[in-house]
Design a protein around this motif. Sequence first.
Motif, PDB file in Angstrom:
ATOM      1  N   HIS A  77       6.181  13.063  -5.466  1.00 41.26           N
ATOM      2  CA  HIS A  77       5.209  14.036  -4.967  1.00 41.26           C
ATOM      3  C   HIS A  77       3.864  13.785  -5.629  1.00 41.26           C
ATOM      4  CE1 HIS A  77       8.641  17.193  -4.162  1.00 41.26           C
ATOM      5  NE2 HIS A  77       8.537  16.303  -3.184  1.00 41.26           N
ATOM      6  N   GLU A  78       3.008  13.007  -4.994  1.00 43.24           N
ATOM      7  CA  GLU A  78       1.624  12.884  -5.493  1.00 43.24           C
ATOM      8  C   GLU A  78       0.827  14.013  -4.852  1.00 43.24           C
ATOM      9  OE1 GLU A  78      -0.277  10.815  -7.752  1.00 43.24           O
ATOM     10  OE2 GLU A  78      -1.557  12.495  -7.185  1.00 43.24           O
ATOM     11  N   THR A  79       0.136  14.791  -5.672  1.00 42.97           N
ATOM     12  CA  THR A  79      -0.605  15.945  -5.137  1.00 42.97           C
ATOM     13  C   THR A  79      -2.108  15.708  -5.104  1.00 42.97           C
ATOM     14  OG1 THR A  79      -0.989  16.938  -7.297  1.00 42.97           O
ATOM     15  CG2 THR A  79       1.093  17.479  -6.220  1.00 42.97           C
ATOM     16  N   ASN A  98       6.790  13.923 -14.856  1.00 40.73           N
ATOM     17  CA  ASN A  98       5.476  14.441 -14.471  1.00 40.73           C
ATOM     18  C   ASN A  98       4.328  13.531 -14.927  1.00 40.73           C
ATOM     19  OD1 ASN A  98       3.470  16.173 -13.642  1.00 40.73           O
ATOM     20  ND2 ASN A  98       3.660  17.546 -15.391  1.00 40.73           N
ATOM     21  N   HIS A  99       3.607  13.000 -13.958  1.00 37.68           N
ATOM     22  CA  HIS A  99       2.422  12.198 -14.302  1.00 37.68           C
ATOM     23  C   HIS A  99       1.158  13.059 -14.179  1.00 37.68           C
ATOM     24  CE1 HIS A  99       3.934   7.863 -14.403  1.00 37.68           C
ATOM     25  NE2 HIS A  99       4.955   8.678 -14.582  1.00 37.68           N
ATOM     26  N   GLU A 100       0.134  12.684 -14.957  1.00 39.72           N
ATOM     27  CA  GLU A 100      -1.079  13.498 -15.110  1.00 39.72           C
ATOM     28  C   GLU A 100      -0.688  14.939 -15.466  1.00 39.72           C
ATOM     29  OE1 GLU A 100      -0.670  11.858 -11.941  1.00 39.72           O
ATOM     30  OE2 GLU A 100      -1.381  10.060 -12.927  1.00 39.72           O
ATOM     31  N   THR A 153       0.859  -1.201   0.000  1.00 38.04           N
ATOM     32  CA  THR A 153       0.000   0.000   0.000  1.00 38.04           C
ATOM     33  C   THR A 153       0.888   1.241   0.000  1.00 38.04           C
ATOM     34  OG1 THR A 153      -0.024  -0.032   2.422  1.00 38.04           O
ATOM     35  CG2 THR A 153      -1.901  -1.063   1.284  1.00 38.04           C
ATOM     36  N   TRP A 154       0.314   2.338  -0.512  1.00 34.57           N
ATOM     37  CA  TRP A 154       0.999   3.633  -0.400  1.00 34.57           C
ATOM     38  C   TRP A 154       0.914   4.122   1.052  1.00 34.57           C
ATOM     39  CZ3 TRP A 154      -1.852   2.978  -5.109  1.00 34.57           C
ATOM     40  CH2 TRP A 154      -1.118   3.180  -6.281  1.00 34.57           C
ATOM     41  N   GLY A 155      -0.254   3.905   1.646  1.00 30.51           N
ATOM     42  CA  GLY A 155      -0.480   4.392   2.999  1.00 30.51           C
ATOM     43  C   GLY A 155       0.163   3.497   4.048  1.00 30.51           C
ATOM     44  N   GLY A 189       0.189  11.358   4.323  1.00 31.48           N
ATOM     45  CA  GLY A 189      -0.947  11.913   3.574  1.00 31.48           C
ATOM     46  C   GLY A 189      -1.709  10.904   2.738  1.00 31.48           C
ATOM     47  N   TRP A 190      -1.209   9.645   2.721  1.00 28.44           N
ATOM     48  CA  TRP A 190      -1.838   8.654   1.847  1.00 28.44           C
ATOM     49  C   TRP A 190      -2.993   7.906   2.508  1.00 28.44           C
ATOM     50  CZ3 TRP A 190      -0.432   7.906  -3.254  1.00 28.44           C
ATOM     51  CH2 TRP A 190       0.758   8.506  -3.667  1.00 28.44           C
ATOM     52  N   ASP A 191      -3.098   8.021   3.822  1.00 24.68           N
ATOM     53  CA  ASP A 191      -4.096   7.188   4.509  1.00 24.68           C
ATOM     54  C   ASP A 191      -5.508   7.696   4.233  1.00 24.68           C
ATOM     55  OD1 ASP A 191      -2.135   5.490   5.593  1.00 24.68           O
ATOM     56  OD2 ASP A 191      -1.637   7.050   7.052  1.00 24.68           O
TER      57      ASP A 191
END
Length: 691
Positions: free
Chosen positions: A403-405, A471-473, A325-327, A362-364
């Motif tokens: 950095h996922e925003t 850069n994604h998205e 998981t990310w979280g 911040g992923w949870d």
Amino acid sequence: MKNKFNIKTAFSNAKLNHIMNFKIQALSILTFFVIILNSCTNVDEILTISSPNNKNQLTFSLSASGEPQYELTSSKKSIITTSKMGFEFVENQKMTNGFKIINSEIDSVNTTWEQPWGEFKTIKDQHTKLTVHLQETSGDKRLVDIIFKVFNDGLGFRYYFPEQPNLNEVKISNELTEFTFPEEHSVWWIPVHSDNSYYESLYRKSPISKTETINTPATFETKDGMYLAIHEANLTDFASMTLRYTEKNKFQSELVPWADGVKVYTKTPFETPWRTIIIAENPGELVTSTLMLNLNEPSKIEDLSWIEPSKYIGIWWGMHLEKYTWGSGEKHGATTKNTKEYIDFAAENGFNGVLVEGWNVGWDGDWTADGTSFSFTQPYPDFDIEEISSYAAKKGVRLIGHHETAGAASHYENQLEAAFELYNKMGVNAVKTGYVNKYLDKKEWHDSQFGVRHYRKVIETAAKYHIMIDNHEPVKGTGLQRTYPNLMTQEGARGQEYNAWSNDGGNPPEHTTILPFTRMLSGPMDFTPGNFGFDYKSVQGAKVQTTLAKQLALYAVLFSPLQMASDLPENYVGKPAFKFVKEVPSIWSETKVLDAKIGEYVVIARKDWEAKNWYLGAITNSEKREIKVSFSFLDSTKKYTAEIYTDGKEANYKSNPYPIDISKQNIDSESIITLILAPGGGTAIKVSLVE
Ligand code: NOJ
């Protein structure tokens, strides 16, 4: 769970050198005519210029009512028939007619310049330029220039609005540039915003009348077998251009709006991005066109010594397969222990970087909902960033930051300096950014002027801290990597990740035979090839729809200066085919498309940056096929060894992706090899110079 947004809800100092700059100011140039016609025609004045090889010809004229319009031909065949140009504004009168030509100039440019990385080391910029100065004949007598550059591979043009008394602050409500074709071509296209907002649709091919508003690059096939691609270059502080089908054979520029409906907020003097049309005799010429890069500015970054194209692995696929998981929690992927193991694997196998997603707080919970919980400086407690960074440094490997925003652009901007400063301190020189959300800041499109400004701020701030960006998205690429060579690669299309969770089963085999002629025309793509394990269970039943050999071939077909080996490390262990992934470079001094049919197959050969060895990738759609490859592009005075990785006899993407035959043979420039590609298959070849 149809799209990426939903799935996330579920869980050398290489300087840019101008080697030669040969400019001729020549109003008397042969290709230039000013013809003043009498008033019984519907055209007042015509200006014509041709490409340096005289093949492509651009004609600018004003209609009887003073409307600016252009036409384009190639070898005397019509490419664009009379098409209007102009703008509408929110508060000012529109600027579409009532113009006269007050002056015009012609320039010829013949220059070569060097790239710090790319698909070519040296690029030739050879074009004829026409600047037309227009003024309204009555009323506010406002001014606009239109600048055309005609290259051997197509046309670029832009508008420039000088500073002037009667045009100052401007809110653009519409750009009215038209692209009118002489007949109904077919087009490969993806829709704007309707499937999702970051270009992750499968390309479709249809007659142009069966389209809607489509993204660029849009690639057209004419009835007599030519290929055209409409796109833009140097998208700076402006809205992206999309194409709206308006009437018979005609598209009009449709700028992406802000949430309030305004397309662009600006002030004179300002200029628009270049509108571009590549003209190609075959699909390969689309790929090797350098028009977009030539229409961007030289590097603004002087010291490029910190920019390092390279290959990387990452704690990534495991999240998409739900192994990690990310979280935080039991399955947290970004732990100190796990990261160290990835670092060991990278060091042992010659990878420069290890991407770690999910390292920061911040992923949870539902991280895609809003993004404002993300901290870009606070690691999870089980990720000891200092210990990991020094471990990586000892092993000669770098962490790749993440950095996922979730689209919270302003929240990210508030932390940008601190976030890059931290990474810079930790020796991180590449960061993958992400914007998984339908909107930025809950209301603006990724490809609006808001988005364009945001992404630029990130690139510029990253450069200050010597950080490369993946850069994604994103907003689509428009060649900005020339000006900011730290903008290494972007997503902006369906990548490998769809094979983990897409509810349509994953990327169909033809997808990667279309990308080189569509999405890839906008710049490098972080597709993340290199899948070696095909037996994973995905929640949606998605799977990688290729053979193993095709995964190898993708490294030569899909260009990315930061190139990933995307699978779990354990899937590479003990696999002879992994040798190719370890050896294949990520940047090229030369690129040749040897054979291609869009949507069916592609054969690309690329020469390494040292201009010594070649790497060839051949891929097919779901059809098995035989392709004869001539190696006549090799130096005829030299001998070479070819290491060939090709589909095994029984291989096919549906039920038997693994069989791969690896062989070696001596070749030279007279060799012809017949490749047999399995359904959904491919061949990768390393051609080494015998010294
Ligand atoms: C979408 C990106 O494309 C993917 O690579 C990444 O793992 C997720 N966002 C999470 O940031």
